[in-house]
Design a protein around this motif. Sequence first.
Motif, PDB file in Angstrom:
ATOM      1  N   VAL A 186      37.586  -5.886  68.815  1.00 44.07           N
ATOM      2  CA  VAL A 186      36.645  -6.047  69.454  1.00 44.07           C
ATOM      3  C   VAL A 186      35.568  -5.102  68.540  1.00 44.07           C
ATOM      4  O   VAL A 186      34.191  -5.201  69.076  1.00 44.07           O
ATOM      5  N   SER A 187      35.957  -3.963  68.039  1.00 47.34           N
ATOM      6  CA  SER A 187      34.898  -3.185  67.418  1.00 47.34           C
ATOM      7  C   SER A 187      34.879  -3.181  65.947  1.00 47.34           C
ATOM      8  O   SER A 187      33.846  -2.784  65.521  1.00 47.34           O
ATOM      9  N   TYR A 188      36.116  -3.383  65.243  1.00 47.70           N
ATOM     10  CA  TYR A 188      35.969  -3.567  63.570  1.00 47.70           C
ATOM     11  C   TYR A 188      36.818  -4.567  63.248  1.00 47.70           C
ATOM     12  O   TYR A 188      37.587  -5.430  63.920  1.00 47.70           O
ATOM     13  N   PHE A 189      36.521  -4.674  61.792  1.00 40.82           N
ATOM     14  CA  PHE A 189      37.441  -5.793  61.100  1.00 40.82           C
ATOM     15  C   PHE A 189      37.724  -5.219  59.829  1.00 40.82           C
ATOM     16  O   PHE A 189      36.860  -4.320  59.361  1.00 40.82           O
ATOM     17  N   ARG A 190      38.734  -5.603  59.113  1.00 40.88           N
ATOM     18  CA  ARG A 190      39.283  -5.163  57.927  1.00 40.88           C
ATOM     19  C   ARG A 190      39.319  -6.166  56.964  1.00 40.88           C
ATOM     20  O   ARG A 190      39.899  -7.454  57.259  1.00 40.88           O
ATOM     21  N   CYS A 191      38.712  -6.143  55.638  1.00 39.60           N
ATOM     22  CA  CYS A 191      38.849  -7.241  54.728  1.00 39.60           C
ATOM     23  C   CYS A 191      39.074  -6.897  53.347  1.00 39.60           C
ATOM     24  O   CYS A 191      38.914  -5.686  53.168  1.00 39.60           O
ATOM     25  N   ASP A 192      39.565  -7.894  52.571  1.00 40.97           N
ATOM     26  CA  ASP A 192      39.561  -7.737  51.293  1.00 40.97           C
ATOM     27  C   ASP A 192      38.591  -8.550  50.395  1.00 40.97           C
ATOM     28  O   ASP A 192      38.544  -9.710  50.266  1.00 40.97           O
ATOM     29  N   LEU A 193      37.719  -7.714  49.555  1.00 40.04           N
ATOM     30  CA  LEU A 193      36.641  -8.375  48.782  1.00 40.04           C
ATOM     31  C   LEU A 193      37.109  -8.630  47.460  1.00 40.04           C
ATOM     32  O   LEU A 193      36.280  -9.033  46.359  1.00 40.04           O
ATOM     33  N   LEU A 194      38.393  -8.702  47.120  1.00 34.78           N
ATOM     34  CA  LEU A 194      39.020  -8.965  46.029  1.00 34.78           C
ATOM     35  C   LEU A 194      38.431  -8.295  44.790  1.00 34.78           C
ATOM     36  O   LEU A 194      38.070  -8.792  43.669  1.00 34.78           O
ATOM     37  N   GLY A 195      38.394  -6.939  45.017  1.00 38.49           N
ATOM     38  CA  GLY A 195      37.707  -5.906  44.128  1.00 38.49           C
ATOM     39  C   GLY A 195      36.297  -5.978  44.117  1.00 38.49           C
ATOM     40  O   GLY A 195      35.863  -4.951  43.105  1.00 38.49           O
ATOM     41  N   ARG A 196      35.582  -6.563  44.633  1.00 41.26           N
ATOM     42  CA  ARG A 196      33.978  -6.583  44.417  1.00 41.26           C
ATOM     43  C   ARG A 196      33.580  -5.391  45.345  1.00 41.26           C
ATOM     44  O   ARG A 196      32.611  -5.882  46.420  1.00 41.26           O
ATOM     45  N   THR A 197      33.884  -4.354  45.408  1.00 43.13           N
ATOM     46  CA  THR A 197      33.395  -3.210  46.195  1.00 43.13           C
ATOM     47  C   THR A 197      32.466  -2.410  45.714  1.00 43.13           C
ATOM     48  O   THR A 197      31.830  -1.577  46.537  1.00 43.13           O
ATOM     49  N   MET A 219      29.121 -14.950  64.707  1.00 43.41           N
ATOM     50  CA  MET A 219      28.312 -14.064  63.806  1.00 43.41           C
ATOM     51  C   MET A 219      28.137 -12.779  64.536  1.00 43.41           C
ATOM     52  O   MET A 219      27.892 -12.731  65.660  1.00 43.41           O
ATOM     53  N   SER A 220      27.845 -11.511  63.558  1.00 48.31           N
ATOM     54  CA  SER A 220      27.416 -10.474  64.019  1.00 48.31           C
ATOM     55  C   SER A 220      27.026  -9.763  62.769  1.00 48.31           C
ATOM     56  O   SER A 220      27.046  -9.956  61.587  1.00 48.31           O
ATOM     57  N   MET A 239      32.504  -2.096  60.992  1.00 42.54           N
ATOM     58  CA  MET A 239      32.033  -1.838  62.552  1.00 42.54           C
ATOM     59  C   MET A 239      31.043  -2.723  62.874  1.00 42.54           C
ATOM     60  O   MET A 239      30.282  -2.753  62.407  1.00 42.54           O
ATOM     61  N   PHE A 240      31.452  -3.612  63.904  1.00 40.60           N
ATOM     62  CA  PHE A 240      30.445  -4.381  64.483  1.00 40.60           C
ATOM     63  C   PHE A 240      29.355  -3.694  65.019  1.00 40.60           C
ATOM     64  O   PHE A 240      29.573  -2.732  65.715  1.00 40.60           O
ATOM     65  N   ILE A 241      28.000  -4.104  64.768  1.00 41.13           N
ATOM     66  CA  ILE A 241      26.790  -3.540  65.488  1.00 41.13           C
ATOM     67  C   ILE A 241      25.923  -4.652  65.872  1.00 41.13           C
ATOM     68  O   ILE A 241      26.018  -5.800  65.490  1.00 41.13           O
ATOM     69  N   ASN A 242      24.824  -4.494  66.600  1.00 42.08           N
ATOM     70  CA  ASN A 242      24.005  -5.255  67.365  1.00 42.08           C
ATOM     71  C   ASN A 242      22.640  -5.272  66.341  1.00 42.08           C
ATOM     72  O   ASN A 242      22.713  -4.504  65.288  1.00 42.08           O
ATOM     73  N   HIS A 243      21.821  -6.108  66.796  1.00 41.11           N
ATOM     74  CA  HIS A 243      20.674  -6.120  65.793  1.00 41.11           C
ATOM     75  C   HIS A 243      19.541  -4.858  65.747  1.00 41.11           C
ATOM     76  O   HIS A 243      19.175  -4.506  64.754  1.00 41.11           O
ATOM     77  N   ASP A 244      19.817  -4.076  66.940  1.00 41.96           N
ATOM     78  CA  ASP A 244      19.349  -2.749  67.015  1.00 41.96           C
ATOM     79  C   ASP A 244      20.033  -1.663  66.429  1.00 41.96           C
ATOM     80  O   ASP A 244      19.929  -0.561  66.480  1.00 41.96           O
ATOM     81  N   PRO A 250      27.918  -8.240  71.156  1.00 43.14           N
ATOM     82  CA  PRO A 250      27.321  -8.519  72.464  1.00 43.14           C
ATOM     83  C   PRO A 250      28.653  -9.039  73.571  1.00 43.14           C
ATOM     84  O   PRO A 250      29.627  -9.356  73.130  1.00 43.14           O
ATOM     85  N   ALA A 251      28.166  -8.937  74.698  1.00 40.62           N
ATOM     86  CA  ALA A 251      29.264  -9.117  75.536  1.00 40.62           C
ATOM     87  C   ALA A 251      30.102 -10.673  75.605  1.00 40.62           C
ATOM     88  O   ALA A 251      31.202 -10.671  75.906  1.00 40.62           O
ATOM     89  N   ASP A 252      29.082 -11.673  75.318  1.00 42.48           N
ATOM     90  CA  ASP A 252      29.975 -12.776  75.476  1.00 42.48           C
ATOM     91  C   ASP A 252      30.885 -13.071  74.198  1.00 42.48           C
ATOM     92  O   ASP A 252      31.730 -13.840  74.295  1.00 42.48           O
ATOM     93  N   ILE A 253      30.200 -12.694  73.086  1.00 43.16           N
ATOM     94  CA  ILE A 253      30.955 -12.853  71.868  1.00 43.16           C
ATOM     95  C   ILE A 253      32.503 -11.959  72.062  1.00 43.16           C
ATOM     96  O   ILE A 253      33.419 -12.089  71.408  1.00 43.16           O
ATOM     97  N   ALA A 254      32.071 -10.614  72.496  1.00 44.13           N
ATOM     98  CA  ALA A 254      33.241  -9.862  72.562  1.00 44.13           C
ATOM     99  C   ALA A 254      34.399 -10.551  73.315  1.00 44.13           C
ATOM    100  O   ALA A 254      35.583 -10.372  73.289  1.00 44.13           O
ATOM    101  N   LYS A 255      33.881 -11.166  74.640  1.00 49.55           N
ATOM    102  CA  LYS A 255      34.958 -11.789  75.340  1.00 49.55           C
ATOM    103  C   LYS A 255      35.630 -12.988  74.481  1.00 49.55           C
ATOM    104  O   LYS A 255      36.652 -13.081  74.711  1.00 49.55           O
ATOM    105  N   THR A 256      34.937 -13.540  73.956  1.00 54.10           N
ATOM    106  CA  THR A 256      35.454 -14.598  73.150  1.00 54.10           C
ATOM    107  C   THR A 256      36.465 -14.332  72.069  1.00 54.10           C
ATOM    108  O   THR A 256      37.674 -14.856  71.910  1.00 54.10           O
ATOM    109  N   LEU A 257      36.246 -12.949  71.541  1.00 51.57           N
ATOM    110  CA  LEU A 257      36.991 -12.352  70.582  1.00 51.57           C
ATOM    111  C   LEU A 257      38.016 -12.108  71.071  1.00 51.57           C
ATOM    112  O   LEU A 257      39.281 -11.952  70.672  1.00 51.57           O
ATOM    113  N   ASN A 258      38.123 -11.211  72.301  1.00 50.54           N
ATOM    114  CA  ASN A 258      39.051 -10.728  72.863  1.00 50.54           C
ATOM    115  C   ASN A 258      40.106 -11.795  73.364  1.00 50.54           C
ATOM    116  O   ASN A 258      41.555 -11.502  73.387  1.00 50.54           O
TER     117      ASN A 258
END
Length: 282
Positions: A186-197, A219-220, A239-244, A250-258
């Motif tokens: 609920v705080s981070y994600f890890r991804c593979d950009l297939l070498g485009r880093t 979306m986030s 790391m997930f961040i808010n618009h600010d 946001p709490a609603d998205i965090a609940k859905t993801l959890n």
Amino acid sequence: MNSMTQADVELYGRKTFFIAPDTSLIPKSYLEEFMARGYQTFIINDDYTCSMQTKIREITRLYPDSIIYFNIDSSIEGIEWKSYIRELQEFIGQQTLIGIFYLARQNPADEDRIKTYYVRDVQIRAGCFALSQGSHTNFDSILAVLEQSGARGRRNLVRAQCDSSSSVKFEHKGTCYTASLLDVNVSYFRCDLLGRTDDFQIFDKIRDVSLYVNGTSFMSDAVLIMKRKMDEKTLCIFMFINHDDSPDLPADIAKTLNQKIYQIVLSENSAELQNAFRTAEK
């Protein structure tokens, strides 16, 4: 997998099993709440799949770094709890932790005898807790014991492995990217950009990231916090961040993801265990 390696434990966390609980005292709804707090907990019931002794053996084989709490009030064929837990404690050594739980006794002397035997004499290392019928404090009692026993392991949040359909899509510096989503909490994600880093620098902010996690979309915004080499690939950790730009979802998205993370982790490990139980009985 045949058993969790130390790398698996560090990445995906320690697991805790409640053996033969009274589900009126430990309802399944507790498990999702525990996961939101960083604890992977599972209920193992006594059934006809295989004997409970075999189930415990397979749990310690698959997840040697786990914690197992036994309901010493349960009646299971072939098991006398005092001798069984003493023998199991001697057999498994130091890696797997054992604890107990039971319905609170009316006589304090009875509780003292239970704690004296299991904690002082047998020297169980994951502690014990008493549950009360119809009490709303059971959740907090279990949570306190999980914290004391180190049931999170080294990670504060539960991370879920994503399936091959999971993806991340976003635009950065005028270029559209699609990445394979490997795992998420609920705080981070890890991804593979297939070498485009090469065009990504640490602390680059990405707006309106579209994530597809095992059939669930949201979306986030995100910020790149690490690039890590693994198996000749460069993986990116955001790391997930808010618009600010404040951290977290946001709490609603965090609940859905959890909820999704709970479904993934429960399904994956339940399937692993059920397969092990069936195979062990053949």
